[in-house]
Design a protein around this motif. Structure first.
Motif, PDB file in Angstrom:
ATOM      1  N   GLY A  33       8.875 -11.047  21.121  1.00 27.43           N
ATOM      2  CA  GLY A  33       8.713 -10.458  21.968  1.00 27.43           C
ATOM      3  C   GLY A  33       8.468  -8.745  21.860  1.00 27.43           C
ATOM      4  O   GLY A  33       8.555  -8.888  23.160  1.00 27.43           O
ATOM      5  N   THR A  34       9.217  -8.019  21.007  1.00 25.41           N
ATOM      6  CA  THR A  34       9.742  -6.484  21.205  1.00 25.41           C
ATOM      7  C   THR A  34       8.671  -6.039  20.612  1.00 25.41           C
ATOM      8  O   THR A  34       8.378  -5.894  19.076  1.00 25.41           O
ATOM      9  N   GLU A  35       7.939  -4.704  21.463  1.00 23.96           N
ATOM     10  CA  GLU A  35       6.743  -3.961  20.129  1.00 23.96           C
ATOM     11  C   GLU A  35       7.656  -2.823  20.662  1.00 23.96           C
ATOM     12  O   GLU A  35       7.654  -2.134  21.274  1.00 23.96           O
ATOM     13  N   LEU A  36       8.362  -2.271  18.987  1.00 25.86           N
ATOM     14  CA  LEU A  36       8.943  -1.073  19.113  1.00 25.86           C
ATOM     15  C   LEU A  36       7.579   0.339  18.749  1.00 25.86           C
ATOM     16  O   LEU A  36       6.658   0.257  18.670  1.00 25.86           O
ATOM     17  N   LEU A  37       7.471   0.968  20.138  1.00 26.60           N
ATOM     18  CA  LEU A  37       7.005   2.667  19.823  1.00 26.60           C
ATOM     19  C   LEU A  37       7.266   3.112  19.329  1.00 26.60           C
ATOM     20  O   LEU A  37       8.358   4.002  19.977  1.00 26.60           O
ATOM     21  N   ALA A  38       6.839   4.428  18.441  1.00 20.76           N
ATOM     22  CA  ALA A  38       7.614   5.649  17.686  1.00 20.76           C
ATOM     23  C   ALA A  38       7.067   6.305  17.663  1.00 20.76           C
ATOM     24  O   ALA A  38       6.159   7.007  18.658  1.00 20.76           O
ATOM     25  N   HIS A  88      16.258  16.615  21.095  1.00 22.51           N
ATOM     26  CA  HIS A  88      15.411  15.588  21.906  1.00 22.51           C
ATOM     27  C   HIS A  88      14.802  14.979  21.270  1.00 22.51           C
ATOM     28  O   HIS A  88      14.459  14.375  19.765  1.00 22.51           O
ATOM     29  N   LEU A  89      15.635  13.030  22.010  1.00 21.47           N
ATOM     30  CA  LEU A  89      14.968  11.767  21.456  1.00 21.47           C
ATOM     31  C   LEU A  89      14.133  11.261  22.591  1.00 21.47           C
ATOM     32  O   LEU A  89      14.573  11.045  23.433  1.00 21.47           O
ATOM     33  N   ASN A  90      13.162  10.142  22.375  1.00 19.91           N
ATOM     34  CA  ASN A  90      12.822   8.989  22.864  1.00 19.91           C
ATOM     35  C   ASN A  90      12.304   7.469  22.666  1.00 19.91           C
ATOM     36  O   ASN A  90      11.704   7.733  21.547  1.00 19.91           O
ATOM     37  N   TYR A  91      13.155   6.690  23.057  1.00 24.11           N
ATOM     38  CA  TYR A  91      13.655   5.508  21.965  1.00 24.11           C
ATOM     39  C   TYR A  91      12.668   5.042  22.928  1.00 24.11           C
ATOM     40  O   TYR A  91      12.630   4.815  24.132  1.00 24.11           O
ATOM     41  N   SER A  92      11.634   4.385  23.104  1.00 26.07           N
ATOM     42  CA  SER A  92      10.139   3.646  24.079  1.00 26.07           C
ATOM     43  C   SER A  92      10.267   2.489  22.697  1.00 26.07           C
ATOM     44  O   SER A  92      10.469   1.879  21.749  1.00 26.07           O
ATOM     45  N   LYS A  93       9.626   1.129  23.800  1.00 25.09           N
ATOM     46  CA  LYS A  93       9.484  -0.665  23.730  1.00 25.09           C
ATOM     47  C   LYS A  93       9.270  -0.882  24.859  1.00 25.09           C
ATOM     48  O   LYS A  93       8.952  -0.800  25.707  1.00 25.09           O
ATOM     49  N   ASP A  94       8.235  -2.275  24.258  1.00 24.40           N
ATOM     50  CA  ASP A  94       7.651  -2.955  25.624  1.00 24.40           C
ATOM     51  C   ASP A  94       8.673  -4.748  25.128  1.00 24.40           C
ATOM     52  O   ASP A  94       8.114  -4.886  24.102  1.00 24.40           O
ATOM     53  N   ILE A  95       8.715  -4.754  26.073  1.00 27.21           N
ATOM     54  CA  ILE A  95       9.235  -6.128  26.428  1.00 27.21           C
ATOM     55  C   ILE A  95       8.298  -7.038  27.166  1.00 27.21           C
ATOM     56  O   ILE A  95       7.885  -7.378  28.097  1.00 27.21           O
ATOM     57  N   ARG A  96       7.441  -7.925  26.332  1.00 23.96           N
ATOM     58  CA  ARG A  96       6.560  -8.976  26.458  1.00 23.96           C
ATOM     59  C   ARG A  96       7.131  -9.883  27.302  1.00 23.96           C
ATOM     60  O   ARG A  96       8.880 -10.956  26.704  1.00 23.96           O
ATOM     61  N   THR A  97       7.503  -9.992  28.489  1.00 22.35           N
ATOM     62  CA  THR A  97       8.505 -10.941  28.730  1.00 22.35           C
ATOM     63  C   THR A  97       8.049 -12.906  28.504  1.00 22.35           C
ATOM     64  O   THR A  97       6.528 -13.010  27.954  1.00 22.35           O
ATOM     65  N   LYS A  98       9.177 -14.149  28.517  1.00 19.92           N
ATOM     66  CA  LYS A  98       8.896 -15.073  28.540  1.00 19.92           C
ATOM     67  C   LYS A  98       8.807 -16.415  29.518  1.00 19.92           C
ATOM     68  O   LYS A  98       9.468 -15.797  30.701  1.00 19.92           O
ATOM     69  N   GLN A  99       8.334 -17.001  29.307  1.00 18.78           N
ATOM     70  CA  GLN A  99       7.909 -18.007  29.999  1.00 18.78           C
ATOM     71  C   GLN A  99       8.340 -18.620  30.799  1.00 18.78           C
ATOM     72  O   GLN A  99       9.037 -19.036  31.817  1.00 18.78           O
ATOM     73  N   ALA A 131       7.935 -19.191  25.415  1.00 15.16           N
ATOM     74  CA  ALA A 131       6.569 -19.051  24.992  1.00 15.16           C
ATOM     75  C   ALA A 131       6.543 -17.219  25.787  1.00 15.16           C
ATOM     76  O   ALA A 131       7.035 -16.948  27.000  1.00 15.16           O
ATOM     77  N   LEU A 132       6.344 -16.944  24.706  1.00 17.79           N
ATOM     78  CA  LEU A 132       5.852 -14.973  25.181  1.00 17.79           C
ATOM     79  C   LEU A 132       4.945 -15.287  26.638  1.00 17.79           C
ATOM     80  O   LEU A 132       3.574 -15.758  25.852  1.00 17.79           O
ATOM     81  N   THR A 133       4.075 -14.609  26.968  1.00 18.80           N
ATOM     82  CA  THR A 133       2.905 -14.188  28.203  1.00 18.80           C
ATOM     83  C   THR A 133       2.877 -13.169  27.828  1.00 18.80           C
ATOM     84  O   THR A 133       3.336 -12.486  26.993  1.00 18.80           O
ATOM     85  N   ASP A 134       1.784 -12.412  27.936  1.00 22.58           N
ATOM     86  CA  ASP A 134       0.990 -10.755  27.611  1.00 22.58           C
ATOM     87  C   ASP A 134       1.972 -10.019  29.040  1.00 22.58           C
ATOM     88  O   ASP A 134       1.085  -8.839  28.846  1.00 22.58           O
ATOM     89  N   ASP A 135       2.522 -10.807  29.884  1.00 19.54           N
ATOM     90  CA  ASP A 135       2.984  -9.426  30.595  1.00 19.54           C
ATOM     91  C   ASP A 135       3.857  -8.207  29.847  1.00 19.54           C
ATOM     92  O   ASP A 135       4.280  -9.028  29.158  1.00 19.54           O
ATOM     93  N   ARG A 136       4.115  -7.302  30.248  1.00 19.13           N
ATOM     94  CA  ARG A 136       4.763  -5.870  29.209  1.00 19.13           C
ATOM     95  C   ARG A 136       5.503  -5.006  30.115  1.00 19.13           C
ATOM     96  O   ARG A 136       4.806  -4.600  31.176  1.00 19.13           O
ATOM     97  N   LEU A 137       6.712  -4.884  29.610  1.00 19.94           N
ATOM     98  CA  LEU A 137       7.514  -4.321  31.020  1.00 19.94           C
ATOM     99  C   LEU A 137       8.209  -3.211  29.786  1.00 19.94           C
ATOM    100  O   LEU A 137       9.049  -3.502  28.566  1.00 19.94           O
ATOM    101  N   ARG A 138       8.033  -2.140  30.361  1.00 23.50           N
ATOM    102  CA  ARG A 138       8.607  -0.417  29.471  1.00 23.50           C
ATOM    103  C   ARG A 138       9.534  -0.203  29.373  1.00 23.50           C
ATOM    104  O   ARG A 138      10.310  -0.294  30.382  1.00 23.50           O
TER     105      ARG A 138
END
Length: 246
Positions: free
Chosen positions: A108-113, A142-153, A158-165
């Motif tokens: 559920g964690t989508e890492l963003l380079a 300068h550092l920027n750590y970013s990832k999208d978190i998919r919420t659980k139902q 179970a993962l939903t399609d909603d994402r939180l940055r």
């Protein structure tokens, strides 16, 4: 009648001229000057066979989620400039021990380079014609750590399609003290350092909580909160670089 200021100006000019002629005469009679050590080092630094460039890696930064490539260029026998560019990935040292950091190492964690960069100046405290010895280093990073978190139902995960940055941006001003040494038999080197810095943090932290519904057979649900944080804090640094000089 000649004004006294004109007479005074003439005397000053005459005195200056006599002094200049005397100095010129003394130069002709002067013995060859002694070459100071710093002048000798500067002359040796200008030769073509002196190491002036270094490419370095910092393998310990992998655990902090950063993979940069460093380039150092000697400007004088004591001063050099260093720049680095790379990218950020998972910050293993930043996973919360409290368990409320919504990062479960993949699911559920989508890492963003995101790109990272450093630039700074280094002053060596010892006289050497090549970039080695103890040094002081002033750097901006300068550092920027970013990832999208998919919420659980629900409790099934179970993962939903909603994402939180989840995003954590750091701008650092660092003062480092270190020691760099070239190998005696090759162009490989090591660079060990420690230091302190001011860190400007701009963050949006995604927190995950579990909630038990007592009216529905104790079913478990997940709640999420995005917590903004903007502050300045102190950061400490310790590291080891390895590189190749040319």
């Amino acid at each position: 009648m000649i004004p006294w200021r004109t007479v005074l100006l003439a005397l000053v000019l005459a005195t200056s001229g006599i002094s200049a002629l005397h100095a010129q005469e003394m130069k002709k009679k002067a013995k060859p000057k002694v070459i100071l050590q710093r002048d000798r080092l500067a002359q040796q630094f200008d030769t073509v066979d002196v190491v002036k460039n270094v490419i370095k890696l910092n393998p310990l930064l992998f655990f902090r989620g950063e993979i940069p490539l460093y380039y150092e260029r000697a400007l004088t026998h004591r001063l050099s400039a260093e720049v680095a560019i790379g990218f950020t990935w998972r910050n293993y040292l930043n996973v919360s021990f409290a368990g409320d950091d919504a990062d479960d190492y993949g699911r559920g964690t989508e890492l963003l380079a995101r790109p990272s960069y450093h630039f700074g100046f280094r002053y060596y405290l010892v006289d050497d014609i090549e970039p080695q010895g103890t040094y002081l280093h002033l750097e901006f990073a300068h550092l920027n750590y970013s990832k999208d978190i998919r919420t659980k139902q629900d409790s099934t995960g179970a993962l939903t399609d909603d994402r939180l940055r989840d995003q954590r941006i750091y701008n650092d001003l660092r003062l480092l003290f270190g020691y760099q040494r070239l190998s005696a038999t090759s162009n490989w080197l090591f660079d060990v350092y420690a230091g302190v810095g001011l860190r400007d943090r701009n963050m949006q932290i995604v927190k995950e909580y579990t909630r038990r519904d007592m009216d529905n057979d104790n079913a478990i649900y997940f709640d999420y909160e995005v917590v903004p944080q903007d502050d300045i804090t102190v950061a400490f640094f310790l590291g080891l670089k390895v590189g190749l000089a040319f």
